[in-house]
Scaffold this active site. Structure first.
Site, PDB file in Angstrom:
ATOM      1  N   SER A  54      -0.827  10.195 -20.435  1.00  0.00           N
ATOM      2  CA  SER A  54      -1.195  10.596 -19.077  1.00  0.00           C
ATOM      3  C   SER A  54      -0.032  10.331 -18.122  1.00  0.00           C
ATOM      4  CB  SER A  54      -2.453   9.853 -18.619  1.00  0.00           C
ATOM      5  OG  SER A  54      -2.322   8.457 -18.834  1.00  0.00           O
ATOM      6  N   ASP A  92       0.673   5.849 -26.815  1.00  0.00           N
ATOM      7  CA  ASP A  92       0.261   7.169 -27.313  1.00  0.00           C
ATOM      8  C   ASP A  92       1.393   7.846 -28.070  1.00  0.00           C
ATOM      9  OD1 ASP A  92      -2.390   7.864 -26.757  1.00  0.00           O
ATOM     10  OD2 ASP A  92      -1.937   8.323 -24.660  1.00  0.00           O
ATOM     11  N   GLU A 191     -13.584   9.740 -25.419  1.00  0.00           N
ATOM     12  CA  GLU A 191     -13.388  10.270 -24.062  1.00  0.00           C
ATOM     13  C   GLU A 191     -14.409  11.359 -23.751  1.00  0.00           C
ATOM     14  OE1 GLU A 191      -9.334  11.153 -23.051  1.00  0.00           O
ATOM     15  OE2 GLU A 191      -9.897  12.123 -21.156  1.00  0.00           O
TER      16      GLU A 191
HETATM   17  O1  KIV Z   1      -3.204   8.947 -21.944  1.00  0.00           O
HETATM   18  C1  KIV Z   1      -4.185   8.331 -21.503  1.00  0.00           C
HETATM   19  O2  KIV Z   1      -4.200   7.841 -20.370  1.00  0.00           O
HETATM   20  C2  KIV Z   1      -5.357   8.220 -22.368  1.00  0.00           C
HETATM   21  C3  KIV Z   1      -6.583   7.621 -21.763  1.00  0.00           C
HETATM   22  C4  KIV Z   1      -7.275   8.619 -20.929  1.00  0.00           C
HETATM   23  C5  KIV Z   1      -7.480   7.049 -22.790  1.00  0.00           C
HETATM   24  O3  KIV Z   1      -5.321   8.601 -23.482  1.00  0.00           O
END
Ligand code: KIV
Length: 273
Positions: A54, A92, A191
């Site tokens: 994100s 991520d 989510e």
């Molecule tokens: O990238 C992110 O912020 C996420 C959250 C929404 C869990 O994957």
């Protein structure tokens, strides 16, 4: 020795998260992308810091999470790691760095671990990416799963609306969650799915389920820091609780500064050498 995870001196590990679930202690997770914010969040007692893709939206201003690169994720993760003492840091794997094949997935995960010193990776998807997750787990890298609304697949879904309302998708999600537990993931983010489904999954697996827009019947919650602090004001889904209005505070502070500079009331003599 106390096992209370709100004790700020004890490092959070993947194993401790599983213990927290087993004794019914909820897990608090937020995103972080930079040193200064990560330090505040860590000192405030957050259990897990997610260097989320994100960052593509809230840091870089992109419409989706797709453009962010592995190099950019590593840059953010390094900054967060330098600030973090207690929280578990999860990064991520960005779009395009693990879907191709499992060797590429492992190489991406290894780069994150080696270059940022983070402690785990997160990957979006279920059975479709099983081989990649297994290869990464085999290398000793902890993996957090992510099911339900998976923003890296926005072009397939076409919308950010609630997922798994229909039985077929709900059944696949349950199967995927069980599979992720079975192969060795330490936690799963769910989510934007119906609360009853998320609660069922949390009851049927022993690893922690961290929800975002998945109701209160799960083992923990995650929000994007910029959303919950009111820095990012253009995003207000039903699941979001705003804990501050930092955009207004910053706006007023900057207006005052501009006024002080223009009127020559800043700097004062006391602020000069
Ligand atoms: O990238 C992110 O912020 C996420 C959250 C929404 C869990 O994957």
């Amino acid at each position: 020795m106390s096992t209370n995870t709100t004790d700020n001196s004890r490092k959070v590990t993947t194993r401790r998260l599983i213990e927290m679930k087993s004794r019914g202690e909820k897990i608090a997770m937020l995103t972080a992308y930079d040193y200064s914010s990560a330090r505040i969040l860590d000192e405030a007692g957050i259990d897990v810091l997610l260097v989320g893709d994100s960052a593509s939206n809230v840091m870089a201003g992109n419409l989706t999470t797709l453009p962010i690169t592995l190099d950019q994720m590593i840059y953010h993760a390094k900054s967060v790691m330098k600030a973090t003492r207690r929280a578990l840091v999860v990064v991520d794997l960005p779009f395009g760095t693990y879907q191709g094949n499992s060797k590429e997935a492992l190489a991406s995960a290894i780069r994150i671990m080696k270059e940022s010193h983070a402690e785990a990776v997160k990957m979006e998807g279920g059975s479709e990416i099983r081989e990649s997750i297994e290869r990464i787990l085999c290398a000793g890298i902890p993996v957090m799963g992510h099911l339900g609304l998976t923003p890296q697949s926005i072009n397939k879904f076409g919308t950010y609306s609630v997922r798994a309302r229909e039985e077929e998708e709900a059944l696949k999600l349950i199967d995927d969650a069980k599979m992720l537990e079975e192969i060795g993931c330490f936690a799963i983010v769910l989510e934007k799915i119906p609360a009853a489904l998320a609660e069922q999954v949390a009851k049927e697996v022993t690893i922690p389920i961290i929800g975002i827009g998945a109701g209160g019947g799960v083992d923990g919650q995650v929000l994007v820091m910029h959303d919950m602090l009111g820095i990012n004001q253009g995003f207000s889904p039903r699941f979001l609780r705003r804990y501050a209005d930092l955009a207004s505070i910053m706006h007023e502070a900057v207006q005052s500064y501009v006024g002080d500079v223009k009127s020559s009331s800043f700097p004062s003599e006391a602020e000069s050498y």
